[in-house]
Motif scaffolding. Structure first.
Motif, PDB file in Angstrom:
ATOM      1  N   CYS A  92       0.854  -1.174   0.000  1.00 18.10           N
ATOM      2  CA  CYS A  92       0.000   0.000   0.000  1.00 18.10           C
ATOM      3  C   CYS A  92       0.896   1.233   0.000  1.00 18.10           C
ATOM      4  O   CYS A  92       1.360   1.667   1.044  1.00 18.10           O
ATOM      5  CB  CYS A  92      -0.873  -0.012   1.244  1.00 18.10           C
ATOM      6  N   HIS A  94       0.011   4.149  -0.555  1.00 18.69           N
ATOM      7  CA  HIS A  94      -0.906   5.281  -0.525  1.00 18.69           C
ATOM      8  C   HIS A  94      -0.238   6.489   0.116  1.00 18.69           C
ATOM      9  O   HIS A  94       0.713   6.369   0.883  1.00 18.69           O
ATOM     10  CB  HIS A  94      -2.170   4.907   0.251  1.00 18.69           C
ATOM     11  N   CYS A 125      -4.099   0.952   5.127  1.00 23.44           N
ATOM     12  CA  CYS A 125      -3.440   2.086   5.777  1.00 23.44           C
ATOM     13  C   CYS A 125      -3.961   2.263   7.205  1.00 23.44           C
ATOM     14  O   CYS A 125      -3.218   2.652   8.102  1.00 23.44           O
ATOM     15  CB  CYS A 125      -3.659   3.363   4.975  1.00 23.44           C
TER      16      CYS A 125
HETATM   17 ZN   LIG Z   1      -3.702   2.212   1.761  1.00 22.03          ZN
END
Ligand SMILES: [Zn+2]
Ligand SMILES: [Zn+2]
Length: 162
Positions: A92, A94, A125
């Motif tokens: 991830c 992000h 997250c």
């Molecule tokens: Zn994420």
């Protein structure tokens, strides 16, 4: 695709699934700051896959180390969330993860981290932030599109509902 073929019900269903997963066309942007004692120190803005940031290679290395530590402590990536901003199939990447890694690099241990994000925080997250709060001893305050989260000691104030 379904919409183009006139299959409106199917298209609507896909759109609903996408919005349930938080998938949007606009990029995720996170503003981050760190606070130590009563002074607010550097600020940064992260967009997912922001590879031209001047500290990117350091942040990426920090992030990889962070993911390794999280995985040793039970973190498992749920791939259903990865479409949201990141093309990386395994991690991830992000914007909130980049922001947290940036904060770890730019502030001393136990400094609280403040984030605000224009989209809903993804499940990976969210889980990672809980683990960072306990493994790195950081309180993380995050405002996403839906609500506030306060990650501390391995838990989030939202209780997993957001
Ligand atoms: Zn994420
Ligand atoms: Zn939460």
């Amino acid at each position: 695709m379904y919409a183009g073929a006139g299959m409106w019900d199917k298209a609507k269903q896909v759109r609903e699934t996408m919005s349930a997963l938080g998938i949007k066309k606009i990029p995720g942007i996170v503003n981050v700051t760190v606070k130590s004692f009563n002074e607010t120190t550097p600020k940064a803005r992260w967009v997912a896959n922001n590879t031209d940031h001047k500290e990117y290679s350091l942040i990426e290395k920090t992030l990889m180390n962070m993911f390794a530590l999280l995985k040793n402590n039970g973190y498992v990536v749920d791939r259903r969330w990865l479409l949201q901003e990141s093309d990386n199939p395994d991690e991830c990447f992000h914007s909130e993860m980049l922001a947290i890694a940036w904060a770890l690099v730019n502030s001393p241990t136990h400094t609280a981290i403040f984030l605000s994000k224009n989209l809903r925080i993804c499940g990976n997250c969210h889980e990672a932030s809980k683990l960072v709060s306990v493994l790195y001893g950081r309180d993380i305050y995050a405002r996403d599109a839906n609500r506030h989260h306060h990650f501390s000691d391995g838990k989030c104030s939202c209780g997993g509902y957001w």
